[in-house]
Design a protein around this motif. Structure first.
Motif, mmCIF file in Angstrom:
data_model
loop_
_atom_site.group_PDB
_atom_site.id
_atom_site.type_symbol
_atom_site.label_atom_id
_atom_site.label_comp_id
_atom_site.label_asym_id
_atom_site.label_seq_id
_atom_site.Cartn_x
_atom_site.Cartn_y
_atom_site.Cartn_z
ATOM 1 N N ARG A 93 26.072 25.419 10.334
ATOM 2 C CA ARG A 93 24.659 25.495 9.950
ATOM 3 C C ARG A 93 24.318 24.453 8.882
ATOM 4 N NH1 ARG A 93 20.430 29.305 11.251
ATOM 5 N NH2 ARG A 93 18.601 28.178 10.548
ATOM 6 N N PHE A 94 25.276 24.163 8.005
ATOM 7 C CA PHE A 94 25.034 23.180 6.952
ATOM 8 C C PHE A 94 24.707 21.817 7.546
ATOM 9 C CE2 PHE A 94 26.785 19.724 4.340
ATOM 10 C CZ PHE A 94 26.039 19.882 3.178
ATOM 11 N N ALA A 95 25.488 21.386 8.536
ATOM 12 C CA ALA A 95 25.247 20.078 9.156
ATOM 13 C C ALA A 95 23.894 20.049 9.856
ATOM 14 C CB ALA A 95 26.372 19.759 10.134
ATOM 15 N N TYR A 96 23.565 21.125 10.572
ATOM 16 C CA TYR A 96 22.278 21.181 11.257
ATOM 17 C C TYR A 96 21.121 21.109 10.260
ATOM 18 C CZ TYR A 96 18.242 23.229 13.588
ATOM 19 O OH TYR A 96 16.971 23.468 14.058
ATOM 20 N N ASN A 97 21.189 21.913 9.203
ATOM 21 C CA ASN A 97 20.114 21.906 8.205
ATOM 22 C C ASN A 97 19.978 20.541 7.550
ATOM 23 O OD1 ASN A 97 19.526 24.580 8.669
ATOM 24 N ND2 ASN A 97 20.701 25.353 6.940
ATOM 25 N N HIS A 98 21.101 19.869 7.334
ATOM 26 C CA HIS A 98 21.074 18.563 6.680
ATOM 27 C C HIS A 98 20.352 17.533 7.545
ATOM 28 C CE1 HIS A 98 22.817 17.157 2.911
ATOM 29 N NE2 HIS A 98 22.799 15.944 3.448
ATOM 30 N N VAL A 99 20.626 17.566 8.847
ATOM 31 C CA VAL A 99 19.966 16.629 9.754
ATOM 32 C C VAL A 99 18.483 16.960 9.882
ATOM 33 C CG1 VAL A 99 19.830 15.878 12.153
ATOM 34 C CG2 VAL A 99 22.049 16.043 11.030
ATOM 35 N N ILE A 100 18.163 18.245 10.054
ATOM 36 C CA ILE A 100 16.762 18.626 10.209
ATOM 37 C C ILE A 100 15.974 18.310 8.943
ATOM 38 C CG2 ILE A 100 15.229 20.607 10.493
ATOM 39 C CD1 ILE A 100 16.566 19.583 13.044
ATOM 40 N N GLY A 101 16.634 18.381 7.784
ATOM 41 C CA GLY A 101 15.970 18.018 6.542
ATOM 42 C C GLY A 101 15.548 16.566 6.471
ATOM 43 N N ARG A 102 16.177 15.717 7.288
ATOM 44 C CA ARG A 102 15.810 14.300 7.329
ATOM 45 C C ARG A 102 14.751 14.009 8.391
ATOM 46 N NH1 ARG A 102 16.756 13.217 2.689
ATOM 47 N NH2 ARG A 102 16.020 11.139 3.320
ATOM 48 N N ARG A 103 14.340 15.006 9.139
ATOM 49 C CA ARG A 103 13.316 14.815 10.169
ATOM 50 C C ARG A 103 11.942 14.909 9.516
ATOM 51 N NH1 ARG A 103 12.047 19.275 14.588
ATOM 52 N NH2 ARG A 103 11.020 19.982 12.695
ATOM 53 N N ARG A 104 11.563 13.826 8.880
ATOM 54 C CA ARG A 104 10.301 13.807 8.128
ATOM 55 C C ARG A 104 9.371 12.692 8.589
ATOM 56 N NH1 ARG A 104 12.897 13.143 2.363
ATOM 57 N NH2 ARG A 104 14.064 14.884 3.241
ATOM 58 N N GLY A 105 9.800 11.928 9.601
ATOM 59 C CA GLY A 105 8.974 10.838 10.107
ATOM 60 C C GLY A 105 9.146 9.565 9.307
ATOM 61 N N THR A 106 8.682 8.468 9.861
ATOM 62 C CA THR A 106 8.751 7.170 9.183
ATOM 63 C C THR A 106 7.340 6.670 8.901
ATOM 64 O OG1 THR A 106 8.703 5.892 11.241
ATOM 65 C CG2 THR A 106 10.862 6.644 10.474
ATOM 66 N N ALA A 107 7.235 5.728 7.971
ATOM 67 C CA ALA A 107 5.925 5.163 7.642
ATOM 68 C C ALA A 107 5.324 4.458 8.857
ATOM 69 C CB ALA A 107 6.072 4.183 6.471
ATOM 70 N N GLN A 108 6.177 3.768 9.633
ATOM 71 C CA GLN A 108 5.681 3.073 10.820
ATOM 72 C C GLN A 108 5.187 4.057 11.875
ATOM 73 O OE1 GLN A 108 8.629 0.942 13.120
ATOM 74 N NE2 GLN A 108 7.151 -0.638 13.677
ATOM 75 N N GLN A 109 5.940 5.130 12.067
ATOM 76 C CA GLN A 109 5.532 6.144 13.045
ATOM 77 C C GLN A 109 4.207 6.786 12.629
ATOM 78 O OE1 GLN A 109 6.729 9.825 12.088
ATOM 79 N NE2 GLN A 109 5.064 10.476 13.429
ATOM 80 N N ARG A 110 4.047 7.090 11.354
ATOM 81 C CA ARG A 110 2.799 7.718 10.895
ATOM 82 C C ARG A 110 1.621 6.756 11.026
ATOM 83 N NH1 ARG A 110 6.517 10.218 7.274
ATOM 84 N NH2 ARG A 110 6.438 8.442 5.838
ATOM 85 N N ARG A 111 1.899 5.466 10.886
ATOM 86 C CA ARG A 111 0.822 4.471 10.988
ATOM 87 C C ARG A 111 0.426 4.242 12.447
ATOM 88 N NH1 ARG A 111 3.344 0.753 8.945
ATOM 89 N NH2 ARG A 111 3.848 -0.565 10.732
ATOM 90 N N LEU A 112 1.421 4.111 13.339
ATOM 91 C CA LEU A 112 1.143 3.787 14.727
ATOM 92 C C LEU A 112 0.810 5.014 15.572
ATOM 93 C CD1 LEU A 112 3.970 1.137 15.374
ATOM 94 C CD2 LEU A 112 1.547 0.729 14.881
ATOM 95 N N TYR A 113 1.475 6.146 15.267
ATOM 96 C CA TYR A 113 1.298 7.345 16.078
ATOM 97 C C TYR A 113 1.057 8.553 15.181
ATOM 98 C CZ TYR A 113 3.823 4.122 19.136
ATOM 99 O OH TYR A 113 4.226 3.012 19.836
ATOM 100 N N PRO A 114 -0.094 8.588 14.529
ATOM 101 C CA PRO A 114 -0.332 9.659 13.539
ATOM 102 C C PRO A 114 -0.329 11.063 14.138
ATOM 103 C CG PRO A 114 -2.352 8.426 14.009
ATOM 104 C CD PRO A 114 -1.239 7.665 14.650
ATOM 105 N N GLU A 115 -0.577 11.199 15.440
ATOM 106 C CA GLU A 115 -0.623 12.523 16.069
ATOM 107 C C GLU A 115 0.711 12.923 16.696
ATOM 108 O OE1 GLU A 115 -3.298 14.369 15.683
ATOM 109 O OE2 GLU A 115 -4.223 12.698 14.604
ATOM 110 N N MET A 116 1.712 12.049 16.621
ATOM 111 C CA MET A 116 2.984 12.349 17.283
ATOM 112 C C MET A 116 3.749 13.416 16.515
ATOM 113 S SD MET A 116 6.126 9.803 18.347
ATOM 114 C CE MET A 116 6.901 9.787 16.728
ATOM 115 N N PRO A 117 4.119 14.525 17.168
ATOM 116 C CA PRO A 117 4.867 15.580 16.462
ATOM 117 C C PRO A 117 6.319 15.166 16.236
ATOM 118 C CG PRO A 117 4.631 16.148 18.773
ATOM 119 C CD PRO A 117 3.824 14.883 18.567
#
Length: 231
Positions: A83-107
């Motif tokens: 569970r520690f490894a899974y939580n650590h990876v999911i904690g990094r799933r926060r998006g990138t600046a480029q993704q937020r700029r190009l695809y602001p609606e992408m989940p």
């Protein structure tokens, strides 16, 4: 392009290279996508046709993921993760600046592939079956059995089915969550059939079968499938 927002994770480096990425590269070949493999040095593969980098890691040491910013994550062989490894990876799933700029609606998304774990105590079971804040499980569960795979010969399936007990077959072949880590060691056990009474012991000229909590109890097993012997 320079900082991957997409990442592929597997449980060990050997599994990553020989299993997960072998499947991925085969899919790229089928799609007609070229790729440059730089997993060993930079934990990346580059898809020149798309102008995209994809990060590739094993989770041998998840503390190394502290600087990642991810928008799409594929976790392979998740039954071998803690569970520690899974939580650590999911904690990094926060998006990138480029993704937020190009695809602001992408989940932000996560794809998990796994064999069912052999216990119902596994975090993966909780993720797929226990209701979250909105009353539904956090992950949508898609299951498949070995019979859904058209590339496995029936003779192989029959051999596996003959070698597994029914509960293990439900998990390994049926693709269902189950529990084989708890409960009876021998699932065919019957107290009436396999436990002798004091009278039956006397008839067989054995000492009286009375439990004495003050002396040690020795229990011996011969774990053949059939017959199993317990003394």
């Amino acid at each position: 392009k320079d900082t991957p927002g997409i990442a592929i994770f597997s449980n060990t480096y050997a599994q990553l290279v020989d299993g997960t990425m072998a499947t991925f590269f085969e899919a790229c070949d089928n799609w007609g996508l070229s790729y440059k493999d730089n997993i060993l040095q930079k934990h990346k593969i580059y898809l020149p046709d798309l102008g995209a980098n994809i990060g590739v890691w094993s989770v041998d040491n998840p503390i190394n993921f502290k600087s990642l910013e991810l928008c799409y994550v594929w976790i392979d062989e998740a039954q071998a993760w803690d569970r520690f490894a899974y939580n650590h990876v999911i904690g990094r799933r926060r998006g990138t600046a480029q993704q937020r700029r190009l695809y602001p609606e992408m989940p932000l998304r996560t794809r998990i592939t796994a064999n069912p774990p052999h216990t119902l105590d596994h975090w993966l079971v909780d993720l797929c079956t226990k209701p979250g804040f909105d009353g539904t499980p956090p992950a949508r569960l898609i299951t498949a059995s070995i019979w859904d795979n058209p590339f496995i010969p029936q003779s192989n399936i029959d051999m596996l089915r003959a070698s597994y007990d029914p509960e293990l077959a439900e998990i390994e072949l049926g693709g269902k969550f189950g529990e084989i880590g708890k409960g009876r060691i021998w699932r065919m056990f019957s107290r009436g059939k396999h436990v002798w009474s004091e009278k039956q012991a006397i008839e067989r000229r054995l000492p009286p079968l009375k439990y004495d909590p003050s002396i040690p109890l020795c229990w011996s097993h011969d774990f053949n499938i059939d017959p199993l012997c317990s003394v």
